[in-house]
Design a protein around this motif. Structure first.
Motif, PDB file in Angstrom:
ATOM      1  N   VAL A  29      54.487  25.775   9.295  1.00 27.83           N
ATOM      2  CA  VAL A  29      55.562  24.805   9.112  1.00 27.83           C
ATOM      3  C   VAL A  29      56.162  25.054   7.734  1.00 27.83           C
ATOM      4  O   VAL A  29      55.446  25.027   6.731  1.00 27.83           O
ATOM      5  CB  VAL A  29      55.024  23.353   9.202  1.00 27.83           C
ATOM      6  CG1 VAL A  29      56.142  22.357   9.034  1.00 27.83           C
ATOM      7  CG2 VAL A  29      54.277  23.132  10.498  1.00 27.83           C
ATOM      8  N   VAL A  33      55.984  18.648   4.350  1.00 29.15           N
ATOM      9  CA  VAL A  33      55.506  18.240   5.666  1.00 29.15           C
ATOM     10  C   VAL A  33      54.681  16.959   5.559  1.00 29.15           C
ATOM     11  O   VAL A  33      54.044  16.704   4.534  1.00 29.15           O
ATOM     12  CB  VAL A  33      54.675  19.384   6.308  1.00 29.15           C
ATOM     13  CG1 VAL A  33      53.430  19.667   5.496  1.00 29.15           C
ATOM     14  CG2 VAL A  33      54.331  19.108   7.735  1.00 29.15           C
ATOM     15  N   CYS A  34      54.708  16.174   6.615  1.00 26.85           N
ATOM     16  CA  CYS A  34      53.833  15.010   6.743  1.00 26.85           C
ATOM     17  C   CYS A  34      52.950  15.247   7.958  1.00 26.85           C
ATOM     18  O   CYS A  34      53.439  15.563   9.045  1.00 26.85           O
ATOM     19  CB  CYS A  34      54.645  13.731   6.916  1.00 26.85           C
ATOM     20  SG  CYS A  34      53.601  12.261   7.101  1.00 26.85           S
ATOM     21  N   ASP A  38      50.547  10.774  14.026  1.00 23.80           N
ATOM     22  CA  ASP A  38      51.723  11.009  14.870  1.00 23.80           C
ATOM     23  C   ASP A  38      52.053  12.483  15.008  1.00 23.80           C
ATOM     24  O   ASP A  38      53.086  12.839  15.569  1.00 23.80           O
ATOM     25  CB  ASP A  38      52.941  10.276  14.297  1.00 23.80           C
ATOM     26  CG  ASP A  38      52.800   8.770  14.385  1.00 23.80           C
ATOM     27  OD1 ASP A  38      52.026   8.285  15.235  1.00 23.80           O
ATOM     28  OD2 ASP A  38      53.465   8.064  13.601  1.00 23.80           O
ATOM     29  N   LYS A  41      55.478  16.489  11.030  1.00 26.01           N
ATOM     30  CA  LYS A  41      56.939  16.369  10.942  1.00 26.01           C
ATOM     31  C   LYS A  41      57.392  16.777   9.551  1.00 26.01           C
ATOM     32  O   LYS A  41      56.620  16.725   8.589  1.00 26.01           O
ATOM     33  CB  LYS A  41      57.390  14.947  11.263  1.00 26.01           C
ATOM     34  CG  LYS A  41      56.874  13.880  10.316  1.00 26.01           C
ATOM     35  CD  LYS A  41      57.345  12.502  10.748  1.00 26.01           C
ATOM     36  CE  LYS A  41      56.777  11.425   9.836  1.00 26.01           C
ATOM     37  NZ  LYS A  41      57.201  10.096  10.221  1.00 26.01           N
ATOM     38  N   ALA A  42      58.641  17.187   9.470  1.00 26.38           N
ATOM     39  CA  ALA A  42      59.228  17.534   8.180  1.00 26.38           C
ATOM     40  C   ALA A  42      59.301  16.275   7.335  1.00 26.38           C
ATOM     41  O   ALA A  42      59.477  15.165   7.848  1.00 26.38           O
ATOM     42  CB  ALA A  42      60.615  18.132   8.377  1.00 26.38           C
ATOM     43  N   TRP A  43      59.162  16.450   6.037  1.00 29.30           N
ATOM     44  CA  TRP A  43      59.234  15.324   5.097  1.00 29.30           C
ATOM     45  C   TRP A  43      60.265  15.672   4.040  1.00 29.30           C
ATOM     46  O   TRP A  43      60.288  16.786   3.523  1.00 29.30           O
ATOM     47  CB  TRP A  43      57.860  15.072   4.479  1.00 29.30           C
ATOM     48  CG  TRP A  43      57.826  14.029   3.426  1.00 29.30           C
ATOM     49  CD1 TRP A  43      58.374  12.781   3.505  1.00 29.30           C
ATOM     50  CD2 TRP A  43      57.215  14.127   2.137  1.00 29.30           C
ATOM     51  NE1 TRP A  43      58.130  12.097   2.346  1.00 29.30           N
ATOM     52  CE2 TRP A  43      57.431  12.897   1.483  1.00 29.30           C
ATOM     53  CE3 TRP A  43      56.518  15.120   1.474  1.00 29.30           C
ATOM     54  CZ2 TRP A  43      56.963  12.648   0.202  1.00 29.30           C
ATOM     55  CZ3 TRP A  43      56.052  14.877   0.206  1.00 29.30           C
ATOM     56  CH2 TRP A  43      56.274  13.641  -0.428  1.00 29.30           C
ATOM     57  N   SER A  51      60.705   7.604   6.083  1.00 32.76           N
ATOM     58  CA  SER A  51      60.047   8.270   7.214  1.00 32.76           C
ATOM     59  C   SER A  51      58.533   8.055   7.189  1.00 32.76           C
ATOM     60  O   SER A  51      57.879   8.147   8.227  1.00 32.76           O
ATOM     61  CB  SER A  51      60.363   9.766   7.219  1.00 32.76           C
ATOM     62  OG  SER A  51      59.729  10.412   6.151  1.00 32.76           O
TER      63      SER A  51
END
Length: 117
Positions: A29, A33-34, A38, A41-43, A51
């Motif tokens: 990635v 990133v987070c 969940d 996902k991109a952060w 977010s």
């Protein structure tokens, strides 16, 4: 020495990192990133606390990876998360990734938001 295999239930571990990327659950990635309950996902970095609010009832602690060096997170960013009931622990990104992996292996309610190294 006794070695034990670690299992990670439904949460993906952070397998590695390099200049500008993280490898999470075997997939690379790019960028910040987070990673948490969940998924991945991109952060958007410190300007993107909104977010992370999705984690409000899902985690107890959010590890903030501040990049290659440990740094303080902006006060308003920390305050917004803590007022939402999310504990914030800042450390360099490699340490945050390792700590996240250890705690998810124990079944703890944690997430990591990481800036690239």
């Amino acid at each position: 020495m006794r070695l034990n295999e670690v299992t990670f239930s439904d949460v993906k571990p952070i397998d590695g990192y390099g200049p500008g990327f993280f490898r999470v659950g075997g997939e690379a990635v790019e960028g910040a990133v987070c990673v948490g309950p969940d998924g991945v996902k991109a952060w958007g970095g410190y300007e993107d606390s909104a977010s992370l609010m999705d984690l409000m009832d899902k985690v107890d602690v959010l590890f903030i990876g501040t990049g290659a060096e440990t740094a303080h997170v902006p006060g308003d960013f920390r305050t917004a998360l803590e007022e939402a009931g999310i504990g914030v622990e800042a450390m360099n990104s490699p340490a945050a990734a390792r700590t996240y992996n250890v705690l998810i292996s124990e079944g703890r309610r944690v997430a990591a938001a990481l800036l690239p190294v």
